[in-house]
Design an enzyme around this catalytic site. Structure first.
Site, PDB file in Angstrom:
ATOM      1  CG  LEU A   1      -1.906  -1.223   1.222  1.00 12.67           C
ATOM      2  CD1 LEU A   1      -2.430  -1.512   2.615  1.00 12.67           C
ATOM      3  CD2 LEU A   1      -3.046  -0.954   0.238  1.00 12.67           C
ATOM      4  N   PRO A   2       0.287   2.423  -0.316  1.00 17.12           N
ATOM      5  CG  PRO A   2      -0.984   3.951  -1.558  1.00 17.12           C
ATOM      6  CD  PRO A   2      -1.094   2.666  -0.789  1.00 17.12           C
TER       7      PRO A   2
ATOM      8  CB  THR B   1       8.302   2.356   1.701  1.00 17.84           C
ATOM      9  OG1 THR B   1       8.916   1.454   0.787  1.00 17.84           O
ATOM     10  CG2 THR B   1       9.374   3.141   2.443  1.00 17.84           C
TER      11      THR B   1
ATOM     12  CE  LYS C   1      12.252   1.384   0.055  1.00 15.82           C
ATOM     13  NZ  LYS C   1      12.859   1.161  -1.247  1.00 15.82           N
TER      14      LYS C   1
ATOM     15  CE  LYS D   1       6.264   6.442   0.781  1.00  7.84           C
ATOM     16  NZ  LYS D   1       5.866   5.048   0.729  1.00  7.84           N
TER      17      LYS D   1
HETATM   18  P1  NAD Z   1       0.774   2.527  -6.236  1.00  6.45           P
HETATM   19  O1  NAD Z   1       0.113   3.806  -5.858  1.00  6.45           O
HETATM   20  O2  NAD Z   1       1.014   2.210  -7.667  1.00  6.45           O
HETATM   21  O3  NAD Z   1      -0.052   1.276  -5.607  1.00  6.45           O
HETATM   22  C1  NAD Z   1      -0.744   1.304  -4.387  1.00  6.45           C
HETATM   23  C2  NAD Z   1      -2.064   0.573  -4.590  1.00  6.45           C
HETATM   24  O4  NAD Z   1      -2.738   0.461  -3.345  1.00  6.45           O
HETATM   25  C3  NAD Z   1      -3.013   1.311  -5.546  1.00  6.45           C
HETATM   26  O5  NAD Z   1      -3.363   0.472  -6.632  1.00  6.45           O
HETATM   27  C4  NAD Z   1      -4.214   1.667  -4.667  1.00  6.45           C
HETATM   28  O6  NAD Z   1      -5.448   1.621  -5.352  1.00  6.45           O
HETATM   29  C5  NAD Z   1      -4.122   0.576  -3.596  1.00  6.45           C
HETATM   30  N1  NAD Z   1      -4.824   0.909  -2.357  1.00  6.45           N
HETATM   31  C6  NAD Z   1      -4.745   2.032  -1.602  1.00  6.45           C
HETATM   32  N2  NAD Z   1      -5.538   1.912  -0.522  1.00  6.45           N
HETATM   33  C7  NAD Z   1      -6.119   0.690  -0.586  1.00  6.45           C
HETATM   34  C8  NAD Z   1      -7.042  -0.013   0.236  1.00  6.45           C
HETATM   35  N3  NAD Z   1      -7.551   0.526   1.356  1.00  6.45           N
HETATM   36  N4  NAD Z   1      -7.435  -1.261  -0.145  1.00  6.45           N
HETATM   37  C9  NAD Z   1      -6.945  -1.825  -1.283  1.00  6.45           C
HETATM   38  N5  NAD Z   1      -6.079  -1.204  -2.111  1.00  6.45           N
HETATM   39  C10 NAD Z   1      -5.663   0.038  -1.764  1.00  6.45           C
HETATM   40  O7  NAD Z   1       2.151   2.508  -5.418  1.00  6.45           O
HETATM   41  P2  NAD Z   1       3.434   1.566  -5.684  1.00  6.45           P
HETATM   42  O8  NAD Z   1       4.392   2.266  -6.578  1.00  6.45           O
HETATM   43  O9  NAD Z   1       2.956   0.190  -6.002  1.00  6.45           O
HETATM   44  O10 NAD Z   1       4.092   1.605  -4.215  1.00  6.45           O
HETATM   45  C11 NAD Z   1       3.582   0.842  -3.133  1.00  6.45           C
HETATM   46  C12 NAD Z   1       4.561   0.932  -1.976  1.00  6.45           C
HETATM   47  O11 NAD Z   1       5.837   0.403  -2.395  1.00  6.45           O
HETATM   48  C13 NAD Z   1       4.827   2.359  -1.490  1.00  6.45           C
HETATM   49  O12 NAD Z   1       4.928   2.347  -0.090  1.00  6.45           O
HETATM   50  C14 NAD Z   1       6.159   2.722  -2.158  1.00  6.45           C
HETATM   51  O13 NAD Z   1       6.887   3.688  -1.431  1.00  6.45           O
HETATM   52  C15 NAD Z   1       6.850   1.383  -2.153  1.00  6.45           C
HETATM   53  N6  NAD Z   1       7.893   1.220  -3.205  1.00  6.45           N
HETATM   54  C16 NAD Z   1       7.665   1.625  -4.481  1.00  6.45           C
HETATM   55  C17 NAD Z   1       8.664   1.461  -5.444  1.00  6.45           C
HETATM   56  C18 NAD Z   1       8.468   1.914  -6.878  1.00  6.45           C
HETATM   57  O14 NAD Z   1       9.461   1.932  -7.625  1.00  6.45           O
HETATM   58  N7  NAD Z   1       7.254   2.254  -7.296  1.00  6.45           N
HETATM   59  C19 NAD Z   1       9.880   0.865  -5.088  1.00  6.45           C
HETATM   60  C20 NAD Z   1      10.064   0.426  -3.769  1.00  6.45           C
HETATM   61  C21 NAD Z   1       9.060   0.602  -2.836  1.00  6.45           C
END
Ligand code: NAD
Length: 298
Positions: A65-66, A97, A172, A247
């Site tokens: 999740l975000p 994260t 992280k 963030k």
């Molecule tokens: P994203 O916004 O693409 O995905 C998050 C998903 O969570 C979305 O599809 C959203 O609809 C869903 N969501 C939110 N609230 C929800 C709920 N209550 N129930 C069900 N679904 C829900 O974000 P991401 O890029 O996939 O990142 C996710 C996490 O991973 C973050 O914490 C980010 O910091 C971390 N991260 C991302 C990357 C990257 O390169 N994108 C790399 C390492 C870590």
């Protein structure tokens, strides 16, 4: 093979869930986005109408999740996953994260309900999620780590046990704080080189074998040209969005404030990434800080 409930199927969670399906696990997912559910269905997973439906009967529950607030909502709210899962004993793994405090609070609540939990944030970006080559930094008991390792191996290449609850998140945010600073350093070097009439390809070739070498320089060069696969060659399409970097550096700054650790360069870097976001580039890759910096020329 495990029965897995997967909540949060975005840029990272979507391909991670697809890799679990590919490895032979039974995956049922939930996301607020219909497109994300569709993608899981196409990858061979099952889709649910709610988070609690997705985790019914699961032996492992994974969330991606975000931010901390979403993780607390999904696990702790009335009718949240800890309530739903207590009694049936699944292992809980949060890969988002988030701040160390939220990670420790959710884990403590899970343990009180008799459930084991790991904080297992990742590094490696969307390419790592797609290719199943993520690095996992895992916090939790040794017993919980041993239970979760095989499932994590279906999504990643390097699986590290960092320590007790919250230790994965702590690693992280230290990693991303160092990366945030490092990327600004590489950007400044390449801009100075340009003013000194140096060729970026030459600078890259030499410095990637000299003492300035780093992942940001050799694999992810923010100046277009030297690293063809880097976001700098596709108008900074992410990759890892600048808004997510803001963030994460805010998380490291909050942690540093709480324990009195000096982070002056991270504080300065954060103001740069924040200005990138304020200028409307929050959805671009964080290496776009190079272009922003080039516009600040004296
Ligand atoms: P994203 O916004 O693409 O995905 C998050 C998903 O969570 C979305 O599809 C959203 O609809 C869903 N969501 C939110 N609230 C929800 C709920 N209550 N129930 C069900 N679904 C829900 O974000 P991401 O890029 O996939 O990142 C996710 C996490 O991973 C973050 O914490 C980010 O910091 C971390 N991260 C991302 C990357 C990257 O390169 N994108 C790399 C390492 C870590």
């Amino acid at each position: 093979m495990a029965t897995i409930g997967f909540i949060g199927l975005g840029n990272m969670g979507g391909p991670m869930a697809a890799n679990l399906v590919k490895a032979g696990h039974t995956v049922t997912g939930f996301d607020l986005s219909a497109a994300a559910l569709d993608a899981l269905s196409k990858a061979g997973g099952h889709v649910a109408k709610s988070a609690s439906e997705a985790v019914a009967g699961a032996s492992v529950i994974i969330t991606m999740l975000p931010a901390g607030q979403h993780v607390r909502d999904v696990y702790l709210n009335q009718g949240g996953l800890i309530d739903v899962a207590k009694g049936s004993g699944p292992l809980l793994i949060d890969c988002s994260t988030i701040d160390v405090d939220s990670a420790r609070t959710v884990t403590a609540t899970a343990e009180t309900a008799g459930l084991a939990m790991l904080d297992a944030p990742v590094s490696g970006g969307t390419a790592g999620a797609q290719n199943g080559t993520l690095t996992f930094m895992v916090g939790g008991t040794g017993e919980a780590f041993a239970r979760g390792k095989a499932v994590l191996e279906a999504m990643g290449k390097n699986i590290f046990h960092a320590g007790g609850p919250g230790a994965g998140q702590a690693v992280k945010i230290c990693n991303n704080m160092m990366l945030a600073i490092n990327m600004v350093g590489v950007a400044e070097g390449f801009l100075l080189a340009q003013k000194l009439d140096l060729d970026w390809g030459k600078l890259h070739e030499i410095c990637s074998t000299a003492t300035a070498n780093s992942w940001a320089l050799s694999n992810y060069c923010p100046a277009p040209g030297p690293v063809p696969a880097a976001p700098s060659n596709r108008d900074y399409a992410p990759g890892f969005a600048a808004a997510l970097m803001v963030k994460d550096v805010k998380l490291s700054q909050a942690a540093a404030d709480a324990v009195g650790s000096p982070t002056p360069l991270a504080a300065q870097a954060l103001t740069f990434y924040q200005q990138v976001v304020d200028a409307g580039d929050g959805g671009k890759d964080f290496s776009v800080v190079f272009r922003w910096l080039s516009q600040q020329a004296r």
